[in-house]
Design an enzyme around this catalytic site. Structure first.
Site, PDB file in Angstrom:
ATOM      1  N   LYS A 101      38.792  35.386  17.757  1.00 23.98           N
ATOM      2  CA  LYS A 101      40.140  35.636  18.258  1.00 23.98           C
ATOM      3  C   LYS A 101      40.884  34.309  18.140  1.00 23.98           C
ATOM      4  O   LYS A 101      40.553  33.340  18.820  1.00 23.98           O
ATOM      5  CB  LYS A 101      40.139  36.105  19.704  1.00 23.98           C
ATOM      6  CG  LYS A 101      41.564  36.410  20.185  1.00 23.98           C
ATOM      7  CD  LYS A 101      41.664  36.508  21.692  1.00 23.98           C
ATOM      8  CE  LYS A 101      43.134  36.594  22.088  1.00 23.98           C
ATOM      9  NZ  LYS A 101      43.335  36.461  23.546  1.00 23.98           N
ATOM     10  N   GLY A 162      48.783  35.451  31.210  1.00 20.45           N
ATOM     11  CA  GLY A 162      48.546  35.265  32.627  1.00 20.45           C
ATOM     12  C   GLY A 162      49.704  35.604  33.542  1.00 20.45           C
ATOM     13  O   GLY A 162      49.596  35.444  34.763  1.00 20.45           O
ATOM     14  N   ALA A 188      47.860  39.966  26.297  1.00 17.67           N
ATOM     15  CA  ALA A 188      48.525  39.008  27.194  1.00 17.67           C
ATOM     16  C   ALA A 188      49.671  39.635  27.965  1.00 17.67           C
ATOM     17  O   ALA A 188      50.483  40.391  27.421  1.00 17.67           O
ATOM     18  CB  ALA A 188      49.042  37.775  26.448  1.00 17.67           C
ATOM     19  N   GLY A 189      49.717  39.310  29.257  1.00 16.67           N
ATOM     20  CA  GLY A 189      50.820  39.705  30.108  1.00 16.67           C
ATOM     21  C   GLY A 189      50.657  41.029  30.819  1.00 16.67           C
ATOM     22  O   GLY A 189      51.461  41.370  31.681  1.00 16.67           O
ATOM     23  N   ASN A 210      42.678  40.258  30.692  1.00 16.50           N
ATOM     24  CA  ASN A 210      41.808  39.288  31.335  1.00 16.50           C
ATOM     25  C   ASN A 210      42.277  38.986  32.756  1.00 16.50           C
ATOM     26  O   ASN A 210      41.676  39.389  33.740  1.00 16.50           O
ATOM     27  CB  ASN A 210      41.716  38.020  30.498  1.00 16.50           C
ATOM     28  CG  ASN A 210      40.777  36.973  31.081  1.00 16.50           C
ATOM     29  OD1 ASN A 210      40.672  35.874  30.565  1.00 16.50           O
ATOM     30  ND2 ASN A 210      40.062  37.267  32.138  1.00 16.50           N
ATOM     31  N   THR A 211      43.412  38.282  32.878  1.00 15.05           N
ATOM     32  CA  THR A 211      43.858  37.791  34.177  1.00 15.05           C
ATOM     33  C   THR A 211      43.991  38.902  35.217  1.00 15.05           C
ATOM     34  O   THR A 211      43.565  38.744  36.367  1.00 15.05           O
ATOM     35  CB  THR A 211      45.214  37.068  34.032  1.00 15.05           C
ATOM     36  OG1 THR A 211      45.056  35.976  33.129  1.00 15.05           O
ATOM     37  CG2 THR A 211      45.696  36.540  35.367  1.00 15.05           C
TER      38      THR A 211
END
Length: 270
Positions: A101, A162, A188-189, A210-211
């Site tokens: 990635k 994040g 992301a986001g 993830n976050t």
């Protein structure tokens, strides 16, 4: 929806999981299992690829290796194409990983990816035989260039890493998805399961989270919620939703109301 295919590999789950920010390794491993994911990304700067951690608790790689997931190292921390190439080559030399990635983020405040260095790194990595999954801004032109360079998928952001802000790039994502000839993974986001569902409903082939999972009060339950949301969105897409309409349309007929009926019908005269 059909199974997700990337570079000859087929996957059932359209939810990818990142492994950063988890408070503890066992929680991360349990969340990964609960999510049903088949692709997990790992930042190489957080793990030791050369030495198994036999004297202490299992390492991140050791925890994931027996779970049946496809481990994809990422180049988190790279600020240039050269940095990213160095990380990718290390992963390949140490453990044989050839899926990467690609993240090139020189901007320390918003971690926005560098389009020029990302394209440069992709071209070189593809030439060296890597399967490259580039993380990029929601830029339709760049996504097309990356595809032409040999990337078997593209990973445009929904919002900065994040932020948990959801999909703030919808207009551009719709163009990317419309023009795509490879899978589109919204990365992301995404902060809530509804954000992930929306991405799939827009036509994205997968999402990476993830976050939102790692920092939840209950990461395992949140991973399960994201998995359910993605599956629900898949079912909705398969059901061929009608789409928005400009005018209101009644769900019941506008004729035949009770007050329109002849209440004297059938009556007899005295």
């Amino acid at each position: 929806m059909h199974r997700l295919n990337i570079n000859g590999y087929s996957f059932n789950s359209r939810l990818f999981i990142g492994t950063g920010k988890f408070a503890a390794g066992p929680v991360m491993a349990e969340a990964v299992q609960a999510s049903g994911t088949e692709i997990v990304t790992v930042a190489l700067r957080r793990v030791d690829l050369n030495e198994p951690n036999s004297q202490q608790a299992p390492s991140l790689i050791e925890r994931l290796s027996g779970s049946g997931v496809h481990i994809v190292p990422n180049t988190s921390g790279a600020k240039t194409a050269e940095d990213a190439l160095r990380i990718a080559r290390l992963a390949q030399a140490a453990s044989g990983y050839d899926w990467i990635k690609l993240e090139v983020t020189p901007d320390v405040n918003y971690l926005l990816p560098d389009p020029v260095e990302t394209l440069k790194a992709t071209e070189q990595m593809v030439e060296e035989g890597f399967t490259v999954l580039p993380y990029v801004n929601a830029d339709p032109v760049l996504c097309r260039q990356l595809t032409e360079a040999g990337a078997p998928a593209v990973m445009p952001l929904g919002a900065p890493i994040g932020t948990n802000a959801g999909i703030r790039t919808q207009d551009m994502l719709e163009i990317i998805i419309e023009q795509a000839t490879v899978p589109v993974v919204v990365d992301a986001g995404l902060g809530l399961p509804s954000h992930a569902a929306k991405a799939v409903e827009l036509g994205a082939d997968a999402v990476l989270v993830n976050t939102a999972i790692a920092t939840a009060g209950d990461p395992v339950n949140m991973a399960r919620a994201f998995a359910q949301a993605v599956r629900a969105a898949e079912q909705a897409v398969d059901a061929d939703p009608r789409g928005e309409q400009k005018l209101a349309e009644p769900s019941s007929p506008l004729t035949g109301f009770v007050h329109n009926h002849d209440t004297t019908a059938g009556a007899t005269s005295e």
